[in-house]
Write an enzyme that holds these catalytic residues in place. Structure first.
Site, PDB file in Angstrom:
ATOM      1  N   ASP A 112       0.756  -1.154   0.016  1.00  0.00           N
ATOM      2  CA  ASP A 112      -0.102   0.047   0.004  1.00  0.00           C
ATOM      3  C   ASP A 112       0.991   1.021  -0.068  1.00  0.00           C
ATOM      4  O   ASP A 112       0.581   2.535   0.142  1.00  0.00           O
ATOM      5  CB  ASP A 112      -0.969  -0.100   1.375  1.00  0.00           C
ATOM      6  CG  ASP A 112      -2.243  -0.972   1.072  1.00  0.00           C
ATOM      7  OD1 ASP A 112      -2.549  -1.121  -0.172  1.00  0.00           O
ATOM      8  OD2 ASP A 112      -2.479  -1.452   2.068  1.00  0.00           O
ATOM      9  N   ASP A 171      -6.389  -3.836  -6.427  1.00  0.00           N
ATOM     10  CA  ASP A 171      -6.230  -2.570  -5.834  1.00  0.00           C
ATOM     11  C   ASP A 171      -4.764  -2.246  -6.214  1.00  0.00           C
ATOM     12  O   ASP A 171      -4.266  -0.799  -6.097  1.00  0.00           O
ATOM     13  CB  ASP A 171      -6.316  -2.629  -4.071  1.00  0.00           C
ATOM     14  CG  ASP A 171      -7.470  -3.267  -3.723  1.00  0.00           C
ATOM     15  OD1 ASP A 171      -8.001  -4.197  -4.585  1.00  0.00           O
ATOM     16  OD2 ASP A 171      -8.185  -2.904  -2.669  1.00  0.00           O
TER      17      ASP A 171
END
Ligand code: GLY
Length: 396
Positions: A112, A171
């Site tokens: 992330d 993602d």
């Protein structure tokens, strides 16, 4: 569009909301509101933490530490607000939040880094030119690159657990922006190669024939084969989880911006076609949390997915012409008008504990963050408003 006008008239009647005359005034109203609301949010969030969510059903707000994947969105949104307002007090708030976030440039526990460091430090560098901010992004690119697995030409999203050996989630397309940008700003050329390889693997393996994507691909690193295609946050392994579709749309559009590779553009157009022509996309264009959620039309909407899609569609519209361009622009405009309306946006300073948007879904299968305010919904909403202003009103 008639329906939207009807919705606005209804709101005007029951809430006194006056429909902005045009997008320029809508953007002005919303950015000015965002500035005041985020000052409130900053004041009410401990300096050592980041705002994370607000649940209107319980009245509770949660903050996060800086290792949470969303830690870059609050400072990133403050930078966007500063870009519009040039309010030096907002800049100070953004700078203060970066000081607690900076250590995460070394984080290698998941994929992330783009969300955490590019949206925050990348915007900070773009707006200030401070080389320390660029260094933070370059260091974070190295941390993210450490998760690249050449056997599968992909970045490993999460660490292995009982069920998954090497999970790669849709993602992850979003984090490629950090890598590609870093490769163009003095970072290793390997960063670009990794981004391209990851996008190519996603193109090959992550999409179904109808141009919807699976959420999670689980690889076997020894053989390079895919063990399973499943969901984590969606309604079913075979379903189209709305935010995942939005990440893919944004990700391939962004990869085309950097690479000019037509196969990324064509994937983005296919995803847009899937989404905008979907029979279960409501006429107001704010998607349900999953396009295949079993209880539609009684399922929660996901404002975060709409905000990400709106921002992505505004960029995709720049790369196409004619009817298709208008189609993307119209859809993004409708989404933004709805998100900016009282149905989705806080009305008064301090409402929803300082967040801008309501009605997002984090992970419904885990009963986590259902129908709440979330930092990333706010971030992409503000990004989309700025894109609209800069690209379609001021023609920058
Ligand atoms: N990247 C995590 C999510 O979209 O919920």
């Amino acid at each position: 569009m008639k329906k939207i006008i009807a919705v606005f008239s209804f709101f005007a009647a029951i809430t006194g909301f006056s429909q902005p005359a045009d997008m320029r005034s809508l953007i002005e109203q919303n950015l000015q509101f965002a500035a005041a609301q985020y000052k409130w949010l900053d004041k009410n969030t401990p300096d050592s933490l980041m705002p994370r969510n607000f649940n209107p059903a319980t009245g509770k707000a949660e903050n996060s530490n800086t290792q949470w994947w969303c830690s870059g969105f609050f400072p990133g949104t403050l930078w966007y607000i500063y870009e519009y307002t040039k309010d030096s007090s907002v800049r100070l708030m953004a700078e203060k939040r970066l000081t607690i976030l900076e250590k995460e440039k070394y984080y290698t526990g998941n994929h992330d880094l783009g969300f955490m460091i590019y949206n925050s430090f990348g915007n900070a560098y773009r707006l200030t030119g401070n080389p320390a901010y660029k260094d933070a992004v370059l260091t974070a690119a190295g941390s993210l690159a450490s998760r690249y697995r050449p056997q599968i030409r992909s970045i490993q999203s999460w660490n292995a657990n009982n069920r998954l050996k090497c999970p790669v989630i849709i993602d992850n397309m979003m984090n490629l922006e950090l890598l590609y940008w870093a490769s163009q700003q003095g970072g290793s050329q390997q960063f670009r190669d990794i981004a391209v390889n990851h996008a190519n693997s996603t193109l090959l393996y992550h999409y179904r024939r109808d141009h919807s994507s699976w959420h999670v691909l689980d690889y076997d690193l020894a053989s390079g084969s895919i063990r399973q295609r499943i969901t984590w946050q969606g309604a079913a392994d075979s379903s189209a989880w709305a935010r995942g579709q939005a990440w893919g749309l944004y990700g391939f559009t962004m990869m085309y911006r950097f690479s000019h590779n037509k196969s990324y553009l064509s994937k983005a157009r296919q995803i847009a076609g899937y989404l905008l022509n979907h029979p279960r996309l409501p006429s107001d264009k704010i998607p349900y949390w999953d396009f295949d959620a079993p209880g539609i039309p009684y399922e929660p909407r996901d404002a975060s997915a709409a905000a990400i899609m709106a921002s992505a569609l505004l960029e995709l519209a720049q790369y196409v012409k004619g009817k298709e361009k208008n189609n993307y622009l119209n859809a993004a405009t409708i989404m933004l008008q709805l998100l900016a309306s009282p149905a989705y946006r806080s009305r008064n300073i301090g409402d929803n504990n300082g967040f801008l948007l309501m009605h997002s879904v984090g992970s419904l299968p885990h009963k986590s963050e259902v129908d709440v305010s979330l930092t990333y919904a706010d971030y992409y909403f503000i990004e989309a408003l700025l894109r609209y202003q800069q690209w379609y009103l001021d023609n920058k």
